[in-house]
Write a protein that holds these residues in place. Structure first.
Motif, short mmCIF file in Angstrom:
data_model
loop_
_atom_site.label_atom_id
_atom_site.label_comp_id
_atom_site.label_asym_id
_atom_site.label_seq_id
_atom_site.Cartn_x
_atom_site.Cartn_y
_atom_site.Cartn_z
N VAL A 347 0.87 -1.18 0.00
CA VAL A 347 0.00 0.00 0.00
C VAL A 347 0.91 1.23 0.00
O VAL A 347 1.73 1.41 0.90
N ALA A 351 -1.82 6.58 1.15
CA ALA A 351 -3.04 5.95 0.62
C ALA A 351 -3.96 5.60 1.78
O ALA A 351 -3.52 5.45 2.93
N VAL A 353 -7.02 2.86 2.80
CA VAL A 353 -7.77 1.64 2.49
C VAL A 353 -8.80 1.47 3.61
O VAL A 353 -8.43 1.30 4.77
N LEU A 387 -7.90 -6.82 0.17
CA LEU A 387 -6.88 -6.84 -0.88
C LEU A 387 -6.37 -8.27 -0.97
O LEU A 387 -5.90 -8.82 0.03
N ILE A 393 -1.16 -1.05 -4.35
CA ILE A 393 -1.99 0.16 -4.28
C ILE A 393 -1.04 1.36 -4.41
O ILE A 393 -0.09 1.47 -3.64
N ILE A 399 -9.14 3.46 -1.46
CA ILE A 399 -9.82 2.21 -1.81
C ILE A 399 -10.88 2.00 -0.73
O ILE A 399 -10.55 1.76 0.44
N LEU A 410 -3.16 -1.46 -9.09
CA LEU A 410 -4.13 -0.39 -9.33
C LEU A 410 -3.43 0.91 -9.66
O LEU A 410 -2.27 1.14 -9.31
N SER A 413 -8.14 5.54 -7.54
CA SER A 413 -9.04 5.22 -6.43
C SER A 413 -10.22 4.39 -6.91
O SER A 413 -10.65 4.50 -8.07
#
Length: 420
Positions: A347, A351, A353, A387, A393, A399, A410, A413
């Motif tokens: 990640v 970011a 999640v 995930l 990510i 996410i 990815l 978003s």
């Protein structure tokens, strides 16, 4: 002398657990830092007189399962064996098929536990109840509210004697608020009704004259074929518990089970819970950190966080109500809430999640997890974010309420999506 049997199912089962069950058999998925069925084995090993633990299922005995069994045998100093069914035989078919193995050595009784339940396993209390008054079948029961009881096996008991008078698996209307926990104590004579069901199935198969009826005769459903049929005949009794209990059918329920087990560690395994130390990360509530994980001192973890083997947690990371599986990397200042981060996933920095918890109603003491479907009216219901393994990510994306299948990289978003 006692034995225990853990029913672990097989690869056709646990489909609601995908994408997590792609990488590891569902019974070995880590809940509160250890494989799901290790909690069962620990509870069985603490019962005085336990001689052997048998796992019955139709998984191929792969390397992960073999290594787990070898490690568990050494840790608990007990014979732990896996018996593989030749086909899916239902919850009772495996018990009948391997009856000679179960009864070898002449146990006075044997426990039968479903692998996909989370519990404090009051096995000693069940054994005491069984020894006070011996019956072929003793079921562990707990309570659910009126609506949710319809999702379980419902038990009508005699309140004085605790005999099961009536048993219905997932009834269409309300029958009782006492539900079956999937944890049993059987006497050796409990295998006789299984034999009767097997012989009846064989006769039905011969009447239909269907050459492909096998393994049809061997498929026995404990709940419908045995409990429902024998209820009210003085053979089945229930032992009620008010301890923790939940099913583990979906990834969301694994997160909830992790919270229950981490709370139990305060009593059973305080050494597994991370402590707040100077120069270490800030710990809030119950947190499990594997000894090989590298966690930056400015990270804030908890409550209900489980961090697996070889995980790297960067500076300023915030983790809450989440499971991070082994080999994952959380770069600086990521925020992970109500999510499961898969094996070897990365990640990116800054970011976020995030998922939506599907926990039981905290204001209703008898509420249980709702194992609802993923979709309603063609839309993905808000749930925890998952995930899969080796997902990447990027930095500075969100996410939210999404499921990402394994090996995806990815670039932006996503919200309320399954990313195939």
């Amino acid at each position: 002398m006692l034995k225990a049997v853990i029913l672990i199912g097989g690869p056709q089962k646990g489909t609601r657990f995908r994408p997590l069950s792609f990488e590891v058999p569902k019974p070995l998925f880590p809940v509160a830092g250890v494989p799901m069925i290790q909690h069962h084995i620990e509870a069985c090993a603490q019962v005085p007189g336990m001689q052997e633990i048998l796992l019955i299922g139709f998984y191929q005995p792969d390397e992960a399962l073999t290594q787990f069994l070898e490690a568990a045998q050494q840790e608990f100093n007990l014979p732990i064996r896996y018996l593989q069914e030749f086909a899916p035989l239902g919850t009772g078919g495996g018990l009948y098929h391997f009856r000679d193995q179960i009864l070898a050595g002449g146990p006075e009784a044997f426990f039968v536990l479903n692998a996909d339940v989370c519990s404090d396993f009051p096995l000693s209390a069940m054994l005491d109840a069984h020894r006070c008054e011996r019956h072929p079948f003793l079921l562990l029961g707990t309570t659910a509210n009126r609506t949710q009881s319809l999702n379980y096996g419902c038990i009508v008991e005699n309140p004085q004697t605790h005999e099961v008078l009536h048993y219905v698996e997932k009834p269409s209307t309300f029958i009782s608020d006492i539900i079956n926990c999937g944890i049993y104590l059987f006497s050796p004579e409990a295998l006789k009704p299984l034999r009767d069901v097997f012989q009846r199935n064989q006769q039905d198969g011969q009447l239909e004259d269907s050459p492909g009826s096998w393994p049809g005769a061997g498929t026995i459903r404990l709940e419908q074929d045995v409990f429902s049929a024998l209820a009210g005949q003085g053979q089945i009794y229930v032992h009620l518990t008010d301890g923790i209990w939940s099913q583990i059918k979906s990834a969301g329920s694994a997160l909830y089970a992790s919270r229950l087990y981490l709370g139990r560690y305060q009593i059973t395994h305080p050494e597994r819970l991370a402590k707040h130390t100077s120069g270490g990360p800030r710990i809030r509530g119950n947190v499990y950190i594997h000894p090989t994980a590298k966690v930056a001192p400015s990270a804030v973890l908890g409550p209900n966080v489980s961090i697996g083997k070889g995980v790297t947690v960067g500076e300023g990371v915030r983790l809450r109500e989440s499971i991070v599986l082994h080999g994952a990397t959380l770069q600086e200042h990521t925020c992970i809430l109500h999510s499961i981060v898969g094996w070897g996933s990365t990640v990116g920095r800054w970011a976020r999640v995030e998922g939506t918890p599907n926990d039981p109603n905290p204001n209703d003491p008898r509420a249980r997890m709702d194992s609802e479907s993923l979709f309603k009216d063609g839309k993905l219901l808000p749930a925890i974010t998952i995930l899969g393994c080796r997902v990447r990510i990027p930095a500075e994306v969100l996410i939210l309420n999404s499921i990402v299948l394994p090996h995806k990289e990815l670039s932006r978003s996503f919200t309320n999506q399954i990313i195939l």
